[in-house]
Design a protein around this motif. Structure first.
Motif, short mmCIF file in Angstrom:
data_model
loop_
_atom_site.label_atom_id
_atom_site.label_comp_id
_atom_site.label_asym_id
_atom_site.label_seq_id
_atom_site.Cartn_x
_atom_site.Cartn_y
_atom_site.Cartn_z
N ARG A 21 0.86 -1.20 0.00
CA ARG A 21 0.00 0.00 0.00
C ARG A 21 0.89 1.24 0.00
O ARG A 21 1.98 1.22 0.58
CB ARG A 21 -0.90 0.03 1.23
N VAL A 22 0.41 2.29 -0.67
CA VAL A 22 1.19 3.54 -0.73
C VAL A 22 0.23 4.70 -0.45
O VAL A 22 -0.75 4.89 -1.17
CB VAL A 22 1.84 3.73 -2.11
N ASN A 23 0.53 5.46 0.59
CA ASN A 23 -0.30 6.62 0.94
C ASN A 23 0.59 7.80 1.31
O ASN A 23 1.81 7.64 1.46
CB ASN A 23 -1.23 6.27 2.12
N ALA A 24 -0.03 8.96 1.46
CA ALA A 24 0.75 10.15 1.83
C ALA A 24 -0.07 11.05 2.74
O ALA A 24 -1.30 11.01 2.74
CB ALA A 24 1.15 10.92 0.57
N VAL A 39 -1.70 10.86 11.95
CA VAL A 39 -2.36 10.49 10.68
C VAL A 39 -1.53 9.42 9.95
O VAL A 39 -2.09 8.50 9.36
CB VAL A 39 -2.59 11.74 9.79
N LEU A 40 -0.22 9.55 10.03
CA LEU A 40 0.64 8.52 9.41
C LEU A 40 0.38 7.15 10.05
O LEU A 40 0.24 6.14 9.35
CB LEU A 40 2.12 8.91 9.54
N ILE A 41 0.30 7.12 11.37
CA ILE A 41 0.02 5.86 12.07
C ILE A 41 -1.37 5.36 11.68
O ILE A 41 -1.59 4.16 11.46
CB ILE A 41 0.11 6.07 13.61
N GLY A 42 -2.32 6.28 11.58
CA GLY A 42 -3.68 5.90 11.19
C GLY A 42 -3.70 5.28 9.80
O GLY A 42 -4.34 4.24 9.58
N LEU A 43 -2.97 5.87 8.87
CA LEU A 43 -2.89 5.30 7.51
C LEU A 43 -2.20 3.94 7.55
O LEU A 43 -2.60 3.01 6.85
CB LEU A 43 -2.12 6.25 6.58
N ALA A 44 -1.17 3.84 8.37
CA ALA A 44 -0.45 2.56 8.48
C ALA A 44 -1.37 1.45 8.98
O ALA A 44 -1.23 0.29 8.61
CB ALA A 44 0.76 2.71 9.41
N VAL A 99 -6.91 1.13 2.63
CA VAL A 99 -6.66 2.46 2.05
C VAL A 99 -5.36 2.45 1.30
O VAL A 99 -4.31 2.07 1.86
CB VAL A 99 -6.61 3.55 3.16
N THR A 100 -5.40 2.83 0.02
CA THR A 100 -4.15 3.01 -0.73
C THR A 100 -4.34 4.10 -1.78
O THR A 100 -5.45 4.34 -2.25
CB THR A 100 -3.69 1.67 -1.36
N GLY A 101 -3.25 4.79 -2.08
CA GLY A 101 -3.28 5.85 -3.10
C GLY A 101 -3.86 7.16 -2.60
O GLY A 101 -4.14 8.06 -3.39
N GLU A 102 -4.01 7.30 -1.28
CA GLU A 102 -4.62 8.52 -0.74
C GLU A 102 -3.56 9.53 -0.31
O GLU A 102 -2.51 9.16 0.22
CB GLU A 102 -5.49 8.18 0.47
#
Ligand SMILES: NC(=O)c1ccc[n+]([C@@H]2O[C@H](COP(=O)([O-])OP(=O)(O)OC[C@H]3O[C@@H](n4cnc5c(N)ncnc54)[C@H](OP(=O)(O)O)[C@@H]3O)[C@@H](O)[C@H]2O)c1
Length: 250
Positions: A184-187, A226-231, A236-239
């Motif tokens: 997965r890749v997010n930002a 937010v980074l931990i939340g995405l992790a 969720v990916t590409g967000e």
């Protein structure tokens, strides 16, 4: 740290965080370590600060390395895997800028563009490419990029910086599309964050404090959260998630 960030669900994971001797990177290193991860701290010149942070976090280590140098970018990933046996999460946080008024086109020289793109875009790319095989082997690998509101809206410390972050945001979407389902890749795209980088930006801080719906700039911990939340968010990916106190709404 909130209750959810306190849960130790990264206990068997190794997280490499580029540019983590201060600011957002350091807060993210602390947050992941708090959640049980083994963290690798990195910086180029702030070696003492990086080593001190790693010494403070259980099982963490420090690696010096310039992400904009291809050999050093590769070595950073290789040394992480050598020391800790695996790599599960790569946080591309290392970044640089130069403050140049957007109207001052002459000062935004090609040298400035190159210097900023070397770190923010090419550095991120090189570390990510080196990490992919290990992130695939992880079985739950992910990349988290620290972009900027400047990459999403026509704002930011200079036009070259804003364009570098726009490239990073788009790289996030392109890589998410390419690397799924394995990785997965997010930002995150922060607005103004109180770090050493913005220590002298009181005028901007006041502007954001008056304008943003949440009436303040961010702490590094706001971004780490937010980074931990995405992790943790497995679907969720590409967000690219704005962390700007609502500033973009104004
Ligand atoms: N602060 C903000 O308002 C804000 C807003 C949006 C996005 N961001 C982004 O957030 C990220 C972190 O910024 P920050 O505000 O936390 O800054 P900071 O406190 O100045 O930290 C920057 C970190 O990046 C490291 N670094 C710089 N160039 C590097 C390179 N070539 N290779 C490896 N490490 C390198 C620095 O290490 P050395 O000291 O050794 O150089 C330091 O550890 C950046 O990508 C920035 O664009 C910041």
């Amino acid at each position: 740290m909130t209750a959810i960030a306190g849960t130790r669900n990264f206990a068997d994971q190794v997280v490499l965080i580029t540019g983590s001797s201060s600011g957002i990177g350091a807060a993210t290193a602390r947050a992941f370590a708090h959640a049980g991860a083994t963290v690798v701290v990195n910086s180029v010149s702030s070696v003492e600060a990086g080593e001190a942070l790693a010494a403070e976090l259980p099982s963490a280590s420090y690696l010096q390395g310039d992400v904009s140098d291809e050999a050093e970018a590769k070595a950073l990933v290789a040394s992480t895997v050598e020391r800790h046996g695996r790599l599960d999460i790569l946080v591309n946080n290392a970044g640089t800028t130069e403050v140049i008024s957007h109207a001052d086109l002459e000062s935004a020289s090609v040298e400035v563009w190159r210097r900023i793109f070397d770190v923010n875009v090419f550095g991120t790319w090189m570390v990510t490419v080196a990490a992919v095989e290990h992130l695939r082997a992880s079985g739950r690998g992910q990349v988290l990029n620290v972009s900027s509101l400047a990459g999403e809206r026509p704002t930011g410390s200079s036009i070259p910086y804003a364009c570098s972050k726009a490239a990073l945001s788009h790289m996030t979407r392109l890589l998410a599309n390419t690397l799924g389902p394995d990785i997965r890749v997010n930002a995150v795209a922060p607005g103004l964050v109180d770090t050493p980088w913005t220590a002298s930006w009181d005028v901007v801080r006041e502007y954001v404090g008056n304008l943003a719906p949440l009436r303040r700039s961010a702490t590094p911990e706001d971004v780490a959260e937010v980074l931990i939340g995405l992790a943790r968010s497995e679907y969720v990916t590409g967000e690219v998630v704005l962390v700007d106190g609502g500033l973009a709404l104004r």
